[in-house]
Every structure is written in C-alpha cells, then in structure tokens.
Design a protein around this motif. Structure first.
Motif, PDB file in Angstrom:
ATOM      1  N   GLU A 356       1.658  -4.140  77.389  1.00 28.93           N
ATOM      2  CA  GLU A 356       2.140  -3.220  78.428  1.00 28.93           C
ATOM      3  C   GLU A 356       1.991  -1.771  77.972  1.00 28.93           C
ATOM      4  O   GLU A 356       1.504  -0.906  78.718  1.00 28.93           O
ATOM      5  CB  GLU A 356       3.608  -3.526  78.736  1.00 28.93           C
ATOM      6  N   ILE A 357       2.415  -1.491  76.742  1.00 28.09           N
ATOM      7  CA  ILE A 357       2.343  -0.116  76.243  1.00 28.09           C
ATOM      8  C   ILE A 357       0.897   0.305  76.041  1.00 28.09           C
ATOM      9  O   ILE A 357       0.508   1.426  76.385  1.00 28.09           O
ATOM     10  CB  ILE A 357       3.142   0.007  74.929  1.00 28.09           C
ATOM     11  N   ALA A 360      -0.651   1.278  79.225  1.00 30.07           N
ATOM     12  CA  ALA A 360      -0.171   2.583  79.686  1.00 30.07           C
ATOM     13  C   ALA A 360      -0.835   3.722  78.915  1.00 30.07           C
ATOM     14  O   ALA A 360      -1.148   4.773  79.487  1.00 30.07           O
ATOM     15  CB  ALA A 360       1.354   2.662  79.538  1.00 30.07           C
ATOM     16  N   TRP A 396       6.373   3.750  75.933  1.00 28.79           N
ATOM     17  CA  TRP A 396       7.421   2.768  76.227  1.00 28.79           C
ATOM     18  C   TRP A 396       8.526   3.391  77.073  1.00 28.79           C
ATOM     19  O   TRP A 396       9.010   2.772  78.026  1.00 28.79           O
ATOM     20  CB  TRP A 396       8.022   2.231  74.927  1.00 28.79           C
ATOM     21  N   LEU A 399       7.493   3.409  80.758  1.00 30.30           N
ATOM     22  CA  LEU A 399       6.877   2.237  81.372  1.00 30.30           C
ATOM     23  C   LEU A 399       7.470   1.971  82.758  1.00 30.30           C
ATOM     24  O   LEU A 399       8.682   2.088  82.951  1.00 30.30           O
ATOM     25  CB  LEU A 399       7.087   0.992  80.500  1.00 30.30           C
TER      26      LEU A 399
END
Length: 845
Positions: A356-357, A360, A396, A399
C-alpha cells in the motif's frame, strides 16, 4: 429577524476575521475572496459547512444541532437548558458558553442582539433533521405558499404584511417560542392534544440522540417487536389531529396536496418532556495510561523502523524480480499476499502495508494484470535508510485506506491495494490516534485501545461513528510497527510525522537508525546474516545466490543447492559466486565452497538453446549450401543434424531470404503438411473501363488515412480545447492564494484582491449556457476554467442520481463542461444545467 452572517462579519476586526479564516480555511480556496459579501456566501455554502463540521468534537456538534433545532428561539440559556449537564453540573453553563464562543469564531453560529443566536444557513442544509426530529421552521416555511402562511398568522391573531419574507419571519419567530407552542396545543381538544403528544413521544423514540433521564442515565427503549394491527378509528383520530395542527400552524404538508405532515423541530423541542436533554460532555473521556521509560522509546522506535524497513526492502525486491499477479477485480489477492510473506519471511500484515505504501510513493505500479517495480525503485534503494524510511512514513500517514484490514464490514475478503470504503477518513484516524499519544505527559503511554476508541469518538463523532474497534486496533498496530508509537507512547518519530516536515523527520530517523551495513557474516551452516540495514549491493549479491529467510533488525539468507543452481543458471560461474561472497563477507567457509563447487560439477550437462525456425531436407548437400551461403548469414543458421538447420529469425523472414537467394522452400505446418495461403481477389476497374482482378499487396504508404480512422475521443478533446481557447485565450498564471491574515486585513480595509478581474465574460458565458448557481459558485467555475484548476461539483445525471465529482482539465463546450472525471477515471461531458453545486478544492488557486 435573526442576525445575518454578513452583518456579523462587518463587526469583526482584522484579528477576529483572521481567526475565522483559520478555522474555515476552505473558503480561501480557488478564486480570491472579493469582499465580505462574497466571504459570507462562501461561509454559508453547504459544502463549506460540511467541511467544517466533519472535524467538530462531540460537544461542538451537539451545540450546533441544538441551535439549529431551536431556530429563532436559540440563545445561550436555551441551549444550556436543552443540553445534559449532569456530567459537570458546576461548570455546565461555562462549558456551553465556551463551545458557543468557538462556534461563533468559526462562523457556524452568529450572535445577535440580546443574546440571540442564529445558526449558519448552510447548517440547515446539512442538518436536514436536527436532533433527528425534523427540519427547523425556516427550512419548512420556505416551501409554503404565502397565502397559507397568512392563514396561520390570522389564526394566531397577528397582523403581518403580505410579503413572503415577513410572513416567514413572523411564523418562524412564534414557533421558536415554546410558550406559544404549548399554549396553542392547550387550546386543542383533549383527544387532539393526546395524539400530538404521542407523535412527539414516537419521534423521541426514533431520534438518533438518546433520551436521558434527570439523573443522566439513558432510558431503556420500550420493546415492541410485534406488528401493530391497523386501527381505522385511531387512523381517523390521527388524521384529524394532524389537520388541526396544520390549521393552527404547528405542522405543514410534507409535499403539496399530501396528507402527510411535518412538525418543525421547534415544535418537538417545545412539546418534549421536561426530562428530555441532549447528551453533552464538554471534556473528553479519560484514557487509562501506563508508565513507559522514556529512555527505551528511542531504541525501541529505531528497532521497529529498522525491522520493518528490512521487510519492506525484501518485499519490494521480490516484486522487482517476480511481478505479482493482480486480480481481475483489482488488487492483490490473499493467496498472492501469503506467497510473498512466505518467500521473504514477513507477516501478511507487513506485506499489505508495504504494498500500500509503496504504491502511494510510486515504487510499484500496475502494468496490465501485474504489479511491477517502477523505475523509481532503483533510486529509492540507493538512498540512505533514513531517507528511505522518511518517504514510507510520510506516505503511511496520508494513506487513503487502512492497509492491514483484510476484510470488509460484511466479512468479504479484502484484497490488498483496494479501498476500504467503510472508512471515510483514514488519515483522520491516524492523526487523532497519534495526537492522543503525543498529548500525554512524558513517561506514560495509552494502556487501553478500547478507551482510546471512546476518546476518538468524542473527538471526531462524525468521522468516527462507523469506526469499528478493529479499525482503530489495526491503525494502532501499524503505528507501533512503524515505530510511531511504542507501548502506547508517541515517539520522536511520531511527533516528527505529526509536524509533517521531511527534514525534521529525516533528522530524527538518522539519530535512531543504524548505519548501512556493507559486510555480511557467512556461517559454516550455510547461513548469511547482515545486522542492521544491508546495503543494496549486499542485498543484490545475496538475493542472486541465496534464499532470504527473514528480515528485520538482522536480515538472514541461506545458501542452498537450488539457490546456487539458479545463480549458475543466470550465467554466473562458481568462481564468480565465490568471489562475490568473499567481497561482502571475507573468507568463504569450506562448506560453502564445497556446495558451490559440487553444484558446478553437475551443472550444464544438458544444453538448451532457442530457435525461431527449423529447416529440414532430405538433401544434406543442399542444406550445407544453405548454411554456407553468404546472403543468408543474417538468419543465424546453425546445423544440429546432417538434415536439420535452425535459424534465429521467424519463418516469414527465412522464407523471404531463401527465395531471394534462389532457393525454392516450402512452408510446412507442425505435422509436416504444406501451409496453403490463398490471397483474396478484389475487383477493380481497368484502364479500358472493364472489370479486372487485382491482388491487394497491403496498405499503400503514400495514401492518406481513411476518414474516420482517427480516434473520435481525441477529435472531441481537440475540438473542446480549441473552443475553450477561443473563449478564454491563453490561460494566465493563477493568482497566489490568500493567507488568513492577508485576506482579513484586505477585507477589513475594503480593498479588492490584486488578482486579474478577467472572469466576467466567462461568467456571462456560463450563465447564458444554463449554469444556474450563486454568484460565488459561478465565479469559482470561471476561475477554474481560466486558470486550468480542478473543482468539485455536485451533479445530477440524466437518470436522476446525484454524485459528487472531482473534475480537472476543464473545457467549456457550449452548454456542457468537458473534463476529466476522477471518479470514473475518464473524459466525461457534464451539462451545465445539471450542476447543482460547485466548490474549490485544496490548492486550487
């Protein structure tokens, strides 16, 4: 008549106005504020009010709903009476006064003469049913014909002018007086009064807010699961009572010619039992704490970041070598996540968080049905550990989802890299949780996440209302995994993340992270250990010859026969493998040397090469001639048997080359049968006008493309740009966005903004083509068109559905707005007449 927002703004000095703008920063987005009238219109916009109340704490939200429900009868004393004061009876009035003062500073409540309070008009559009009762009187009366309002004023013995605004003021003012409402009800027949009071009681039962008893305990709702049979007598009594209430101005038809009626919120408040009050707690609930040695925070935080950074490096390096398969519906499935976790020795939560990070930050990206490493990954790997960790920590904190939540609210498995739609503001969750830990005294940490959930719900009731304890626990666990909190206490890393400065965060990380390790410890048991953060070159060597077993504070690899074979398969020699190991770890232990040499002795006995085309023939001499022909060298021919040749080029190229060299080859299929290729014949007209036959040889490069061959969407986009450019000319640079202090001083002095006044023509064009919005909204859209800025629009589609869209790359095309829709991720056309609202977005101007 209640006070207006504009009249209140004119009484503020520069400092007070600056405070208001700091509390409502969204009103400065987009086109600079022209004057106080423009500012008032922006402050009253429902989108701005919604933006403001989303961040309100529970006591502020309770006060705003109560002021809205009280209507024209709102005052500090009336608000305090309706709020529950049992939690702090001695300071209740002062607490309510403090909250109201804050609401006034934020322009959500407007003060008037004699202690009268008026709610921001935009709040009535947001709180359509304050306290879950019904709309306030003013919101209802706007849709009632003046003739009906005149009947009400005559029934009450009032002499009011026939102007609709005067009638609305008069009726709303009387309904806001509880004494008047109760007096009107007292004049009704007992049966009618009983029905009206019963309606109020049922409304209280349905209300979202709790019905509280005098001692502050919550009343138990009456259990009534059995369906109520239809009673025609009761139905007629109820209809008769409602008709009486409409006749006497206490209720109004829900819709024209409808038998259903709506009681204004003020009527519910006036007829509620004396013990009814709205929950109000001025101070946040206490969160239990536990002692945390301050000296251990820095080392524990550094260890957590080091360990997680090692896991992140392992996951991303695996993605660089082996792209991950994406599901057809989007995201990385649970099985793929588990495979990655097993491969790198990490947990599935770590894998989900890393993916996820990294997405991003832009270190990995989707390519078709695969998740692959982006070009930025190589540069990121070359940075120092503090720089790498800084980028990941900042990503983070922003997010748009909670990465480690692996299931939706309904129990469905949630793939990694898919949105968690149930959470509206994950960034808010992180900010509140980390801030709660940062607000504690030194030497203590939060001991209960359950209590923390209640504190969070007090701080952000609207955002936190759907939060589940799992979401909070997962977010808290992520913060601990990243070293943002340790044992419930906020670390220096967490405080730097909250402050948001990249240099500050990097400095903190530099002080707690170990230096890059360029040496490895190679053991006789075939394990390789790198303590701390390994240098990328060390990782590259070990990933090429060994299998990663674990990452973290110390990364571990294991040399196996399979891993050495893979290194030799890639083209390395045994000497190259041993030399690389010696470079990073010194003298190689004898078991490692034996392993590498033993694999080399068994490696390469079978050789495999590629061939694009196979040539076979019964005449070995003919094949030998083909092999030695100078004009065929570019085919990469080599002989693998007396009657078999292989070439590196595909079949069409080989056939063409052989025929050009004078040979007569034939193409055969896999089963050896000849391949027949019949070209279609097309009629054409010869020079003498008679029909002839022609074999098409393919497209003629000299001919122009056929009409219609160009992409229709691109033609439309180009036309839209040309039309917009003809109207606007070249877009000027957007003006600098106002600061709260600068805008406040300018507005108090009555000065106009220094930006170009070049929007009038565009505004006229928008209105002429069907845009029916307020002046401020039209100006915002014109500003976005002129300066190429994005906007948020509330839009009603042709099917009647209403959605909120973020639009960019705006082009004006007659009566439509042609733009890139971020919701649909496509170019879309929006009819101007169907746009219901427009608001600027952060950074737009």
């Amino acid at each position: 008549m209640p006070p207006t927002l504009l009249s209140w703004l004119t009484t503020l000095d520069a400092d007070e106005l600056s405070t208001c703008l700091r509390l409502r920063p969204d009103v400065l987005w987009g086109v600079p504020v022209a004057d106080l009238e423009d500012l008032a219109e922006r402050l009253e916009h429902p989108a701005s009010v919604t933006h403001a109340i989303t961040g309100l704490a529970a006591p502020w939200l309770a006060v705003l709903e109560v002021v809205t429900a009280l209507g024209d009868g709102a005052s500090v004393e009336a608000v305090a009476r309706l709020l529950d004061g049992s939690t702090a009876p001695d300071s209740h009035d002062a607490d309510v006064r403090a909250v109201i003062d804050g609401m006034i500073s934020a322009a959500l409540v407007v003060p008037g003469q004699g202690g009268v309070l008026a709610v921001n008009p935009g709040a009535r559009a947001v709180f359509t049913a304050p306290l879950a009762f019904a709309p306030p009187a003013r919101a209802l009366l706007v849709g009632i014909p003046a003739t009906e309002l005149m009947k009400v004023t005559r029934a009450w013995g009032m002499d009011v002018a026939k102007r609709k605004a005067d009638l609305v003021d008069a009726v709303a003012g009387r309904l806001a007086d509880p004494v008047h409402v109760r007096r009107v009800v007292s004049e009704a027949e007992p049966e009618v009064a009983d029905v009206l009071l019963e309606s109020v009681r049922r409304a209280l039962d349905r209300a979202r807010t709790a019905v509280w008893t005098a001692d502050g305990t919550e009343a138990e709702p009456e259990a009534d699961d059995a369906p109520t049979p239809f009673d025609p007598v009761a139905f007629r009594r109820e209809r008769a009572a409602w008709a009486w209430a409409v006749e006497h101005g206490l209720a109004y038809p829900t819709e024209p010619y409808s038998t259903s009626v709506t009681f204004p919120a003020e009527v519910f408040v006036a007829l509620a039992p004396p013990r009814f009050c709205v929950p109000f707690r001025a101070q946040p609930p206490a969160v239990p704490t536990a002692p945390v040695p301050p000296r251990s925070l820095a080392s524990a935080a550094g260890g957590a970041v080091t360990e997680w950074l090692g896991a992140a490096m392992a996951v991303l390096e695996l993605v660089a070598r082996e792209p991950l398969t994406l599901l057809q519906s989007g995201g990385v499935g649970a099985r793929e996540v588990q495979r990655v976790a097993r491969s790198v020795g990490a947990t599935t939560d770590d894998v989900r968080l890393v993916l996820e990070i990294a997405t991003a930050v832009g270190l990995v990206t989707a390519s078709g049905r695969s998740l692959v490493a982006a070009t930025e990954l190589a540069a990121w790997r070359g940075e120092t550990p503090p720089q790498r960790a800084r980028a990941l920590l900042r990503a983070w904190f922003g997010l748009p989802t909670i990465a480690t939540v692996d299931r939706h609210a309904d129990g469905r498995t949630r793939p990694a890299l898919t949105s968690l739609a149930e959470v509206r503001d994950p960034t808010g969750i992180r900010a509140v949780l980390v801030s709660a830990a940062a607000d504690l005294d030194d030497g203590v940490g939060i001991a209960s996440t359950d209590a923390l959930v209640e504190a969070v719900r007090w701080r952000l009731p609207l955002a936190a209302d759907p939060w589940s304890p799992e979401w909070v626990a997962r977010t808290w666990a992520e913060a601990e995994r990243l070293g943002v909190v340790v044992d419930g206490a906020c670390t220096d890393i967490g405080r730097a993340v909250l402050r948001g400065g990249p240099q500050d965060l990097e400095a903190v990380l530099t002080s707690v992270l170990p230096a890059v390790q360029r040496r490895a410890l190679i053991g006789s048991d075939l394990t390789v250990v790198v303590p701390g953060s390994p240098d990328p070159t060390v990782v590259d060597v070990l990933d090429a010859v060994a299998v990663r077993e674990a990452g973290g504070a110390a990364s571990t690899w294991r040399l196996t026969a399979a891993s050495v074979r893979e290194a030799l398969d890639s083209g390395l020699t045994a000497d190259a493998v041993l030399s690389a190991l010696e470079t990073i770890g010194g003298t190689v232990p004898q078991p490692v040397d034996y392993l590498v040499r033993d694999v080399e002795r068994r490696h390469g006995h079978l050789r495999v090469s590629s061939a694009a085309t196979v040539l076979t023939g019964e005449d070995a001499a003919l094949l030998a001639e083909v092999l030695t022909h100078r004009g065929l060298r570019h085919l990469g021919l080599r002989q693998v048997a007396p009657t078999v040749l292989v070439a590196t080029l595909p079949v069409p190229h080989v056939l063409t080359a052989l025929r050009s060299a004078g040979f007569l080859p034939v193409e055969v299929s896999d089963d050896g049968s000849p391949v027949v290729g019949l070209r279609a014949l097309h009629p054409r007209t010869g020079a003498d006008g008679t029909a002839a036959l022609a074999v098409p040889d393919g497209p003629d490069p000299s001919r122009s493309p056929e009409v219609g061959s160009e992409d229709a969407d691109e033609v439309l986009r180009r036309w839209a740009r040309e039309q917009t450019a003809a109207l606007l000319g070249s877009p000027p640079l957007p003006p600098r966005e106002d600061t709260p202090d600068g805008a406040a001083q300018r507005l108090v002095r009555g000065e106009e903004g220094s930006h170009r006044n070049d929007l009038a023509a565009v505004e006229d064009r928008l209105r002429d083509n069907g845009l029916r919005l307020g002046a401020a909204e039209v100006r915002q859209l014109a500003h976005a068109l002129v300066h190429g800025l994005p906007v948020s629009v509330r839009y009603r589609s042709s099917s009647g559905g209403v959605t909120v869209r973020l639009l960019s790359d705006l082009q004006l095309l007659g009566g439509s707005l042609f733009a890139w829709c971020h919701l649909r991720e496509d170019q879309r056309s929006f009819t101007l007449s169907r746009i219901l609202a427009i608001s600027a977005v952060p950074g737009a101007g």
